[in-house]
Design an enzyme around this catalytic site. Sequence first.
Site, PDB file in Angstrom:
ATOM      1  N   HIS A 190       0.819  -1.374   0.242  1.00  0.00           N
ATOM      2  CA  HIS A 190      -0.008  -0.032  -0.036  1.00  0.00           C
ATOM      3  C   HIS A 190       0.902   1.200   0.132  1.00  0.00           C
ATOM      4  O   HIS A 190       1.656   1.485   0.943  1.00  0.00           O
ATOM      5  CB  HIS A 190      -0.950   0.235   1.362  1.00  0.00           C
ATOM      6  N   MET A 214       0.534  11.679  -0.952  1.00  0.00           N
ATOM      7  CA  MET A 214       0.099  12.772  -0.103  1.00  0.00           C
ATOM      8  C   MET A 214       0.667  13.902  -0.807  1.00  0.00           C
ATOM      9  O   MET A 214       1.794  14.025  -1.054  1.00  0.00           O
ATOM     10  CB  MET A 214       0.425  12.752   1.470  1.00  0.00           C
ATOM     11  N   HIS A 232      -2.589   4.474  -2.853  1.00  0.00           N
ATOM     12  CA  HIS A 232      -3.836   5.276  -2.167  1.00  0.00           C
ATOM     13  C   HIS A 232      -3.491   6.825  -2.409  1.00  0.00           C
ATOM     14  O   HIS A 232      -2.469   7.304  -1.790  1.00  0.00           O
ATOM     15  CB  HIS A 232      -3.932   4.869  -0.976  1.00  0.00           C
ATOM     16  N   MET A 249      -4.062  10.370  -1.855  1.00  0.00           N
ATOM     17  CA  MET A 249      -4.501  11.354  -1.068  1.00  0.00           C
ATOM     18  C   MET A 249      -4.082  12.798  -1.502  1.00  0.00           C
ATOM     19  O   MET A 249      -3.171  13.335  -0.709  1.00  0.00           O
ATOM     20  CB  MET A 249      -4.301  11.187   0.645  1.00  0.00           C
ATOM     21  N   GLY A 287      -3.870  10.981   6.328  1.00  0.00           N
ATOM     22  CA  GLY A 287      -2.970  12.020   6.636  1.00  0.00           C
ATOM     23  C   GLY A 287      -1.813  11.394   7.303  1.00  0.00           C
ATOM     24  O   GLY A 287      -0.625  11.665   7.051  1.00  0.00           O
ATOM     25  N   PHE A 288      -2.124  10.675   8.105  1.00  0.00           N
ATOM     26  CA  PHE A 288      -1.045  10.159   9.053  1.00  0.00           C
ATOM     27  C   PHE A 288      -1.121   8.553   9.590  1.00  0.00           C
ATOM     28  O   PHE A 288      -2.423   8.456   9.682  1.00  0.00           O
ATOM     29  CB  PHE A 288      -1.013  10.866  10.429  1.00  0.00           C
ATOM     30  N   GLY A 336      -0.439   5.590  12.425  1.00  0.00           N
ATOM     31  CA  GLY A 336      -0.444   5.642  13.750  1.00  0.00           C
ATOM     32  C   GLY A 336      -1.659   6.198  14.806  1.00  0.00           C
ATOM     33  O   GLY A 336      -1.503   6.332  15.612  1.00  0.00           O
ATOM     34  N   ASP A 343      -8.365   1.273   6.080  1.00  0.00           N
ATOM     35  CA  ASP A 343      -7.250   1.649   6.255  1.00  0.00           C
ATOM     36  C   ASP A 343      -7.269   2.628   7.231  1.00  0.00           C
ATOM     37  O   ASP A 343      -8.080   3.524   7.376  1.00  0.00           O
ATOM     38  CB  ASP A 343      -6.685   2.387   4.764  1.00  0.00           C
ATOM     39  N   GLY A 355      -5.313   2.394  11.737  1.00  0.00           N
ATOM     40  CA  GLY A 355      -5.435   1.863  12.927  1.00  0.00           C
ATOM     41  C   GLY A 355      -5.843   0.503  13.105  1.00  0.00           C
ATOM     42  O   GLY A 355      -6.376  -0.169  13.851  1.00  0.00           O
ATOM     43  N   SER A 373       1.679   1.124  10.921  1.00  0.00           N
ATOM     44  CA  SER A 373       2.548   0.804  11.918  1.00  0.00           C
ATOM     45  C   SER A 373       2.325  -0.498  12.600  1.00  0.00           C
ATOM     46  O   SER A 373       3.348  -1.199  13.137  1.00  0.00           O
ATOM     47  CB  SER A 373       2.155   1.649  13.175  1.00  0.00           C
TER      48      SER A 373
HETATM   49  C1  DX5 Z   1      -3.220   7.238   6.427  1.00  0.00           C
HETATM   50  C2  DX5 Z   1      -2.894   6.148   5.542  1.00  0.00           C
HETATM   51  C3  DX5 Z   1      -2.699   4.981   5.718  1.00  0.00           C
HETATM   52  C4  DX5 Z   1      -1.642   4.765   6.934  1.00  0.00           C
HETATM   53  C5  DX5 Z   1      -1.969   3.833   7.875  1.00  0.00           C
HETATM   54  O1  DX5 Z   1      -3.792   8.339   6.047  1.00  0.00           O
HETATM   55  O2  DX5 Z   1      -3.556   6.184   4.292  1.00  0.00           O
HETATM   56  O3  DX5 Z   1      -2.270   3.748   5.023  1.00  0.00           O
HETATM   57  O4  DX5 Z   1      -0.395   4.328   6.512  1.00  0.00           O
HETATM   58  O5  DX5 Z   1      -1.298   3.739   8.858  1.00  0.00           O
HETATM   59  P1  DX5 Z   1      -1.815   2.969  10.382  1.00  0.00           P
HETATM   60  O6  DX5 Z   1      -1.819   1.420   9.921  1.00  0.00           O
HETATM   61  O7  DX5 Z   1      -0.338   3.037  11.127  1.00  0.00           O
HETATM   62  O8  DX5 Z   1      -2.840   3.433  10.942  1.00  0.00           O
HETATM   63 ZN    ZN Z   2      -3.447   4.512   3.037  1.00  0.00          ZN
END
Ligand code: DX5
Ligand code: ZN
Length: 220
Positions: A30, A34, A63, A65, A139-140, A142, A172, A174, A195
């Site tokens: 994946h 961004m 993906h 974004m 966006g992030f 974790g 996608d 958490g 993560s």
């Molecule tokens: C978040 C990303 C995810 C991210 C998931 O905006 O699209 O793909 O890497 O990261 P974890 O699995 O750590 O939540």
């Molecule tokens: Zn993603």
Amino acid sequence: MVRINPSILAADFVNLERDLKRIASADYVHVDVMDNHFVPNLTFGPQMVGRIQDVSPIPLDVHLMIDDVDRWAPDYAALGAFSVTFHAEATEQPVELARRLRALGARAGLALKPGTSAEPYLDDLAEFDQVLVMTVEPGFGGQSFMAHTMPKLTQVRDAVRSAGVDVWLQVDGGIDASTIVIAREAGADTFVAGSAVFGAEDPAVRIADLRAAATHHRHV
Ligand code: DX5
Ligand code: ZN
């Protein structure tokens, strides 16, 4: 059928080739693109993704974004990505864009932020190969899994079933060994984990654990 797609957002960006080898037992890699506009974070663009495509042992699940997907998404299909997923919030013409991506040989994915309703897209599911129900704000990495997105996932799953189409349902954000079970029971079949995979001592063991957790759930 369960697919595990590690997100390289949680990998070491200067040792990506090494980290890609560590997840070779996963289904797809994946790749989170961004642009610091659609989301308040910046990763990489087509040049970098092209090199990842060159060296990755498994196919790319891109993906996006980013804004202006009508301009940029086809480039990722053209460089050979297995699937290209763009956000519904980033285009007025999702069906037209999905058709262009498919014509370039990629699977077309539609992503929905946690606050975006699936309703407007349920009659067009045959135009997509995948729907990504975001389980965090994009966006992030974790962040914590948002369980309130599960009814939307089940709504899409039910619409896919009643339309009799083959659309993968991705989550996608958490995803770990416990939230993967919740998402599986709500209808997901394709699981992104950043993560959880790269934070593990052995990513291959964690991939196997996630796969087992999603596979041995009670089927509903
Ligand atoms: C978040 C990303 C995810 C991210 C998931 O905006 O699209 O793909 O890497 O990261 P974890 O699995 O750590 O939540
Ligand atoms: Zn993603």
